[in-house]
Design a protein around this motif. Structure first.
Motif, PDB file in Angstrom:
ATOM      1  N   GLY A 124       1.412  -4.385   6.156  1.00  0.00           N
ATOM      2  CA  GLY A 124       0.761  -3.496   5.373  1.00  0.00           C
ATOM      3  C   GLY A 124       0.556  -4.005   3.813  1.00  0.00           C
ATOM      4  N   ARG A 125       1.959  -4.529   3.471  1.00  0.00           N
ATOM      5  CA  ARG A 125       1.919  -5.004   1.969  1.00  0.00           C
ATOM      6  C   ARG A 125       0.965  -6.077   1.861  1.00  0.00           C
ATOM      7  N   ILE A 126       0.642  -7.021   2.697  1.00  0.00           N
ATOM      8  CA  ILE A 126      -0.359  -8.175   2.753  1.00  0.00           C
ATOM      9  C   ILE A 126      -1.599  -7.336   2.603  1.00  0.00           C
ATOM     10  N   MET A 127      -1.969  -6.385   3.430  1.00  0.00           N
ATOM     11  CA  MET A 127      -3.331  -5.957   3.421  1.00  0.00           C
ATOM     12  C   MET A 127      -3.411  -5.336   2.286  1.00  0.00           C
ATOM     13  N   ALA A 136      -9.657  -5.532   4.255  1.00  0.00           N
ATOM     14  CA  ALA A 136      -8.361  -5.242   4.126  1.00  0.00           C
ATOM     15  C   ALA A 136      -7.616  -3.785   3.994  1.00  0.00           C
ATOM     16  N   MET A 137      -8.508  -2.884   3.346  1.00  0.00           N
ATOM     17  CA  MET A 137      -8.087  -1.555   3.203  1.00  0.00           C
ATOM     18  C   MET A 137      -8.317  -0.776   4.643  1.00  0.00           C
ATOM     19  N   LYS A 158      -5.095   0.889   6.041  1.00  0.00           N
ATOM     20  CA  LYS A 158      -5.055   2.241   6.568  1.00  0.00           C
ATOM     21  C   LYS A 158      -4.794   2.462   7.901  1.00  0.00           C
ATOM     22  N   SER A 159      -5.214   1.632   8.657  1.00  0.00           N
ATOM     23  CA  SER A 159      -4.966   1.735  10.362  1.00  0.00           C
ATOM     24  C   SER A 159      -3.522   1.665  10.572  1.00  0.00           C
ATOM     25  N   LEU A 160      -2.753   0.608   9.585  1.00  0.00           N
ATOM     26  CA  LEU A 160      -1.579   0.564   9.737  1.00  0.00           C
ATOM     27  C   LEU A 160      -0.570   1.852   9.365  1.00  0.00           C
ATOM     28  N   GLN A 161      -1.069   2.427   8.308  1.00  0.00           N
ATOM     29  CA  GLN A 161      -0.473   3.750   7.944  1.00  0.00           C
ATOM     30  C   GLN A 161      -0.424   4.761   8.923  1.00  0.00           C
ATOM     31  N   LYS A 162      -1.539   4.690   9.680  1.00  0.00           N
ATOM     32  CA  LYS A 162      -1.375   5.900  11.023  1.00  0.00           C
ATOM     33  C   LYS A 162      -0.496   5.782  11.832  1.00  0.00           C
ATOM     34  N   ARG A 163       0.022   4.760  11.931  1.00  0.00           N
ATOM     35  CA  ARG A 163       0.916   4.213  13.269  1.00  0.00           C
ATOM     36  C   ARG A 163       2.131   5.061  12.972  1.00  0.00           C
TER      37      ARG A 163
END
Length: 72
Positions: A43-46, A62-63, A67-72
């Motif tokens: 997430g930090r890399i993206m 990348a955004m 955002k898809s990682l934040q939904k997990r």
């Protein structure tokens, strides 16, 4: 980017027991903690790529990944 990663003391202890003492009782805990750590790392890399990407396409991709990682 640095080569060091910080982990909690409890995760370190569980990893030590798993690898040195062959205690597999915390395997589920270890897996969950490492997956969470990796997701935060990616997430930090993206997020960084979303802000500093060389093209708009790279920034948008990348955004969306961030955002898809934040939904997990």
């Amino acid at each position: 980017m640095g080569n060091n990663v910080q982990i909690s003391k409890s995760l370190f202890n569980a990893l030590y027991r798993y690898h040195v003492c062959n205690d597999t009782g915390d395997a589920v805990y270890i897996k969950a903690e490492l997956e969470e750590k990796m997701n935060r790392h990616i997430g930090r890399i993206m997020y960084g790529q979303a802000k500093t990407g060389t093209t708009e396409e790279i920034r948008n991709t990348a955004m969306m990944a961030y955002k898809s990682l934040q939904k997990r």
